[in-house]
Design a protein around this motif. Structure first.
Motif, short mmCIF file in Angstrom:
data_model
loop_
_atom_site.label_atom_id
_atom_site.label_comp_id
_atom_site.label_asym_id
_atom_site.label_seq_id
_atom_site.Cartn_x
_atom_site.Cartn_y
_atom_site.Cartn_z
N UNK A 292 0.83 -1.21 0.00
CA UNK A 292 0.00 0.00 0.00
C UNK A 292 0.87 1.26 0.00
N UNK A 293 1.89 1.28 0.82
CA UNK A 293 2.77 2.45 0.90
C UNK A 293 3.45 2.72 -0.44
N UNK A 294 3.93 1.65 -1.09
CA UNK A 294 4.61 1.80 -2.38
C UNK A 294 3.64 2.32 -3.44
N UNK A 295 2.44 1.75 -3.46
CA UNK A 295 1.44 2.18 -4.44
C UNK A 295 1.08 3.65 -4.26
N UNK A 296 0.83 4.06 -3.03
CA UNK A 296 0.44 5.45 -2.78
C UNK A 296 1.58 6.41 -3.14
N UNK A 297 2.81 5.99 -2.90
CA UNK A 297 3.95 6.83 -3.28
C UNK A 297 4.00 7.02 -4.79
#
Length: 337
Positions: A292-297
């Motif tokens: 999730x963190x990678x996608x949002x970044x």
């Protein structure tokens, strides 16, 4: 002069029809796409043309297309090792789709079972022509890149058979032009079921508390795991017929940890369902949090995301262009000057 044998080419696509992938998408397809980059010439497409065969909102489609791209990158699709692009960025898809539609029988298209399935609620009279013909466009997606292999699940095998039929038909009538693709059946693909109705496959169409969306807050997915339906009895045992709920949880646990179901059964011998759910919730959180963190970044930098997709489309056109040119020549179109 190199004698190296070129890697077989694989083509697959995903529709941008949801705000988030769910766990079934990842374990059933995307994880295999990532692995295939190691030994295939991989082309992965976000099929937004297919995405408009049903009701859609333009702004939502645009957002979901970028979301799909960001999630594929976060999952491990590497633009240096594969070609990632958006279908509508390569005009040859629609152009080849028209030619193939002109050699596809109406009765042949009518037999596609997914059209029947998708029109059960609304009725065929409310369906679009695009929905009816999208298996032909899908065939063009595959044939355009001369794919050797196509990863398929049970619901797509009929469409691949249509692709093979159309490739063979075109070759027979107009001369050898297309490779006839083979199905690529991934062994031991996890079939992930809904947490609340484990007799049904996890799906965005259910969209209830039984579907684990990867971009939801990790705490939301942990709660869904802890609230998953279980079965009679107390022993943690894989038994799809009599314990579908527990069997599904064990399947998810094994898939996310690369552990065998047998080892998990042994680990939870003498322990209750609560222990299994608690531990699995932690496993799911550990997986979805960095994803999730990678996608949002990635979504926070749309210019870079669009740059990656533009590069992928450029490479895709380099392959698709000569294929379409050969098709146009063989059907008798006068070349543009």
């Amino acid at each position: 002069m190199s004698n190296a044998i070129p890697a077989p080419r694989v083509l697959s696509g995903i529709q941008p029809t949801a705000d988030s992938f769910h766990l079934g998408n990842y374990l059933g397809a995307v994880r295999q796409w990532v692995a295939m980059q190691d030994d295939h010439d991989a082309f992965y497409c976000i099929v937004d043309l297919h995405g408009i065969t049903v009701d859609f909102e333009p702004a939502v489609l645009r957002d979901r297309t970028r979301r799909a791209a960001a999630q594929l990158l976060a999952a491990g699709i590497d633009p240096e090792r594969s070609t990632l692009f958006v279908q509508s960025h390569v005009a040859e898809h629609a152009q080849l789709g028209w030619v193939l539609g002109c050699i596809t029988g109406f009765g042949e298209a009518s037999r596609m079972t997914q059209f029947k399935d998708k029109t059960v609620k609304g009725g065929a009279e409310r369906a679009t022509v695009g929905l009816f013909t999208y298996p032909v466009l899908m065939a063009g997606d595959i044939m355009l890149y001369q794919a050797d292999r196509v990863p398929v699940g049970g619901d797509q095998r009929q469409h691949l058979e249509l692709t093979r039929d159309l490739a063979g038909r075109f070759n027979s009538r107009f001369g050898t032009t297309f490779r006839v693709p083979e199905p690529y059946i991934v062994k031991e693909t996890a079939k992930i079921l809904d947490l609340q109705t484990p007799e049904k496959q996890m799906s965005k169409s259910l969209a209830g508390p039984g579907c684990l969306f990867l971009l939801d807050k990790p705490s939301v997915n942990a709660k869904k795991i802890r609230s998953a339906v279980t079965d009679s009895g107390h022993d943690v045992r894989f038994d799809e017929a009599n314990k579908p709920g527990i069997s599904n949880l064990l399947t998810i646990y094994a898939a996310l940890t690369s552990t065998s179901v047998a080892d998990l059964e042994q680990k939870y011998e003498g322990r209750g369902y609560g222990d299994l759910k608690k531990d699995l919730a932690d496993v799911v959180v550990d997986f979805v949090t960095p994803f999730r963190q990678h996608t949002l970044a990635l979504l926070n930098d749309p210019a870079e995301l669009d740059r990656v997709l533009a590069e992928g489309a450029s490479h895709a056109r380099d392959v698709a262009g000569p294929t379409l040119a050969a098709v146009y020549d063989r059907v008798g179109f006068i070349p543009a000057r």
